[in-house]
Design a protein around this motif. Structure first.
Motif, PDB file in Angstrom:
ATOM      1  N   TRP A  17     -46.730 -20.177 -69.906  1.00 48.43           N
ATOM      2  CA  TRP A  17     -47.507 -20.803 -70.972  1.00 48.43           C
ATOM      3  C   TRP A  17     -47.554 -19.891 -72.189  1.00 48.43           C
ATOM      4  N   THR A  18     -47.919 -20.466 -73.307  1.00 45.49           N
ATOM      5  CA  THR A  18     -48.240 -19.661 -74.474  1.00 45.49           C
ATOM      6  C   THR A  18     -49.759 -19.606 -74.603  1.00 45.49           C
ATOM      7  N   ALA A  19     -50.284 -18.411 -74.804  1.00 47.99           N
ATOM      8  CA  ALA A  19     -51.735 -18.239 -74.967  1.00 47.99           C
ATOM      9  C   ALA A  19     -51.977 -17.303 -76.140  1.00 47.99           C
ATOM     10  N   PHE A  20     -53.226 -17.211 -76.551  1.00 49.35           N
ATOM     11  CA  PHE A  20     -53.612 -16.226 -77.561  1.00 49.35           C
ATOM     12  C   PHE A  20     -54.166 -14.991 -76.874  1.00 49.35           C
ATOM     13  N   ILE A  43     -60.808 -20.422 -71.569  1.00 46.22           N
ATOM     14  CA  ILE A  43     -60.540 -21.587 -72.417  1.00 46.22           C
ATOM     15  C   ILE A  43     -61.753 -21.837 -73.284  1.00 46.22           C
ATOM     16  N   SER A  69     -58.572 -23.920 -76.984  1.00 44.27           N
ATOM     17  CA  SER A  69     -57.527 -22.893 -77.012  1.00 44.27           C
ATOM     18  C   SER A  69     -57.639 -22.018 -75.776  1.00 44.27           C
ATOM     19  N   ILE A  70     -56.529 -21.374 -75.455  1.00 37.58           N
ATOM     20  CA  ILE A  70     -56.475 -20.586 -74.229  1.00 37.58           C
ATOM     21  C   ILE A  70     -56.191 -19.128 -74.587  1.00 37.58           C
ATOM     22  N   GLN A 130     -50.089 -14.738 -80.490  1.00 38.94           N
ATOM     23  CA  GLN A 130     -49.582 -15.609 -79.436  1.00 38.94           C
ATOM     24  C   GLN A 130     -48.711 -14.797 -78.490  1.00 38.94           C
ATOM     25  N   LYS A 167     -48.641 -18.024 -65.403  1.00 37.11           N
ATOM     26  CA  LYS A 167     -49.858 -18.447 -64.710  1.00 37.11           C
ATOM     27  C   LYS A 167     -49.718 -18.129 -63.224  1.00 37.11           C
ATOM     28  N   GLY A 182     -50.733 -22.319 -77.092  1.00 35.27           N
ATOM     29  CA  GLY A 182     -52.072 -21.756 -76.977  1.00 35.27           C
ATOM     30  C   GLY A 182     -53.196 -22.765 -76.991  1.00 35.27           C
ATOM     31  N   SER A 183     -52.844 -24.064 -77.110  1.00 33.98           N
ATOM     32  CA  SER A 183     -53.897 -25.084 -77.077  1.00 33.98           C
ATOM     33  C   SER A 183     -53.730 -25.942 -75.835  1.00 33.98           C
TER      34      SER A 183
END
Lengths: 426, 426
Positions: free
Chosen positions: A348-351, A372, A376-377, A414, A419, B375-376
């Motif tokens: 995944w892409t997360a911040f 979360i 946003s994650i 980012q 996961k 990220g969302s």
């Protein structure tokens, strides 16, 4: 340089390969296992070996969505509050029964939620907005509102047409799939056999969980952790304990383990020290070494070999590196053996939730937890994530992929994350 | 109005309560169960009954992070490429051994990764950057670079101080916790007993999974689904089959089930039709009815009662409503019985991935799947989510909470969702 240094120098000359290349090398030896049938009630958590197509439309008949009356909508078009339409109730259809008559104009049938709608009827009126009257030995239902054709009826095949693919092969069976399999009359489910996976640790410093602590020694925490990880991945863990740093012993243990298991996972003995017997073992010419160095942190010494067509994964003895090595290499192998459609951890892409300043020339897999917020994650690196650290594994639900040479990561950047299995910690 | 209508009218007059109030009512009857000890290898997926504090610092000694030489950093401050410092190697410390001597200025000890650093040493030099020389029967190590004090040593208590809380009570035990429990020598883990949960279905239309399809009938898919959900939640499912729509039979079944189980879950028989025996049953004065209508879709007829201090949860027979009813009411009850710290499903904020136009006067729990992009987190409502629909349960990893009277939701709107157990579908 003396003799010992010469030997060690040989050990140092490991050729490092990329993680993706290392994954490809082990995954090509992960053969999907044979098919077995398990009772439906035991199939949760297994992977479907064959696709499931609907053997019949679902629902199999036009089904009432309400307790009420099956009617012909056209009969109700002229009625209103002052001028109800009277329909003769000619049938009473409980759930599970078959209508005894078709509806003709001017008639209705009492019907229960889930029951089969009679031929001729095209609407069900909920009982709460009806009145019933007995007259001349007949029962009538009074309606004061026109009904729309189709209302409160689930048509045959509404959810699934006959022959439609419902569950593809390789799908992990969960509660909702169990409902589908039950509805289609599949009491025995075809799944791939669970791989038998031998697990042992090497290291003269290791104590068993039930032994008292001794100076200089540590309890073997990797083996029980690997046991839990193997089971989580769907494998059958076979615990072969811990052995001292003894090459002879390790050789026979590995040999025996490979003969009677689908995969052998070891922890410890793969770095460059004098007693790193697993590293020595895979350099022997009795099998093919797939790799003994990967451009990753932690776990750069992760080693893999093939003997007699079977895989040996020699993970680091450092708990953090052992954990990451399992997730990157052992888990996809086990998943492929089980026929899983998606063997790799989801990416995944997360911040970034916080700064991460450590810089490295290898790709780093940083233990972290996800949060979360407002859609946003965010990924928060674990406080301490050294290779040797055990305590932050439990607080991690993902691994942040920090590319090599990255100038550190700032909160808000980012990042790609892997996961980990299980719930998000939050 | 005839007699039957009078009776039905009584049935219609259900007083609807809010979901949170309904949850509070069932949860107050969810008593945490007794404590039992299970072997560490069986403890994964259970909830810790007691907190775990570190019985010793972890690591328990200053630990070498490298294969190399333990040194006194001050000895190396003057060395450089041309002028190496010669340190006499006075010890060889493999993993699991105890140093045989303290270091004094001018000495070093060969040491393995994970071994106990000798007293006096304050740095470990990785073997790759050392040379060794034998002279006059002694072994020396040559260093050509000053070393920083503390380097490559994990100090005693680095991960955990003695007495520090490591795992709180109520925590779900996963692989990382297993490592902690193993490291601290806990071969038997205190957890709460699993609740024994009786499951049965009512409905004359129900066929068993292995029965051939018959006109007007459907296979009982809710019972196997509930079995899987109960196990996923940590309970022990006891399958009591399906009974026909017979009040007498249902009454004795419920009575028997309550006597010998911690919780009874039924599916079917709770709407307002003639054969809705569970609804009739809980209106009898032999126990306390907690509620028989909840302001929610699907599952507004979800019913709960207490008899002899034990809970009866009567879920809808509609698969979608049965599933949602389980997640909202049964799951938190089971979690509390198991001593879980967080019994309710996690509530997140997500963005709508697509429009959702259905409007209702009750709160709607819409089956949906989550997708993570850039990220969302986006929630996509299942194609068909009627109460009666079974097939979309398997494709859902969350429930979108659509508030009552909402004028529909548009793609991009922020919404609250309840995360269902298991992996995100993606």
């Amino acid at each position: 340089m003396n003799n010992r240094d010469n030997m060690q120098d040989h050990k140092f000359q490991r050729k490092a390969i990329q993680v993706k290349e290392a994954q490809a090398r082990v995954m090509q030896y992960a053969k999907v296992l044979g098919i077995e049938e398990v009772p439906l009630s035991q199939s949760c958590g297994r992977y479907l070996a064959e696709p499931v197509n609907a053997p019949n439309p679902f629902p199999a008949f036009n089904r009432s969505g309400m307790d009420g009356y099956a009617v012909i909508a056209a009969d109700t078009q002229e009625c209103n509050a002052e001028n109800p339409v009277w329909l003769e109730v000619i049938d009473n259809i409980p759930c599970g029964a078959v209508p005894s008559a078709d509806l003709t104009p001017g008639t209705a049938a009492r019907i229960m939620t889930g029951a089969q709608v009679p031929e001729g009827a095209d609407a069900v009126v909920m009982i709460e907005i009806t009145e019933s009257r007995d007259r001349d030995g007949k029962t009538f239902v009074l309606l004061r509102k026109p009904q729309l054709a189709g209302s409160n009826i689930t048509p045959r095949g509404f959810e699934l047409k006959e022959g439609q693919l419902v569950l593809p092969a390789g799908r992990l069976i969960a509660a909702g799939d169990i409902a589908v399999l039950a509805a289609f009359g599949i009491p025995l489910v075809k799944v791939h056999r669970r791989p038998k996976i031998a697990i042992f640790a090497t290291g003269s410093e290791l104590l068993a969980v039930d032994e008292p602590l001794q100076p200089g020694k540590v309890r073997n925490s990797n083996s029980p952790m690997l046991e839990a990880l193997v089971r989580e991945a769907g494998g059958e863990a076979v615990m072969l304990g811990a052995i001292a740093d003894d090459l002879e012993l390790a050789r026979s243990k590995v040999q025996m383990a490979l003969e009677t298991h689908d995969l052998v996972i070891t922890t410890g003995g793969v770095s460059v020290g004098d007693y790193d017997i697993m590293g020595d073992l895979v350099r022997e010419k009795t099998g093919e070494m797939l790799f003994n160095k990967v451009t990753m942190r932690p776990g750069s010494v992760t080693t893999a070999a093939v003997r007699g067509g079977k895989l040996l994964l020699a993970l680091s003895g450092n708990p953090g590196a052992c954990f990451v090595g399992f997730q990157l290499f052992a888990r996809p192998v086990i998943s492929l053996m089980l026929g899983a459609a998606q063997p790799l951890l989801p990416e995944w892409t997360a911040f970034m939730g916080a700064d991460y300043t450590k810089v490295n020339n290898y790709t780093r897999f940083v233990r972290a937890r996800l949060e979360i917020r407002d859609g946003s994650i965010y990924a928060y690196p674990a406080g301490i994530d050294e290779s040797s650290v055990m305590v932050t594994i439990k607080d991690s639900d993902c691994l942040i992929i920090v590319p090599p040479e990255a100038r550190g990561l700032a909160a808000g950047d980012q990042v790609k994350i892997l996961k980990l299995p299980g719930e998000i910690i939050g």
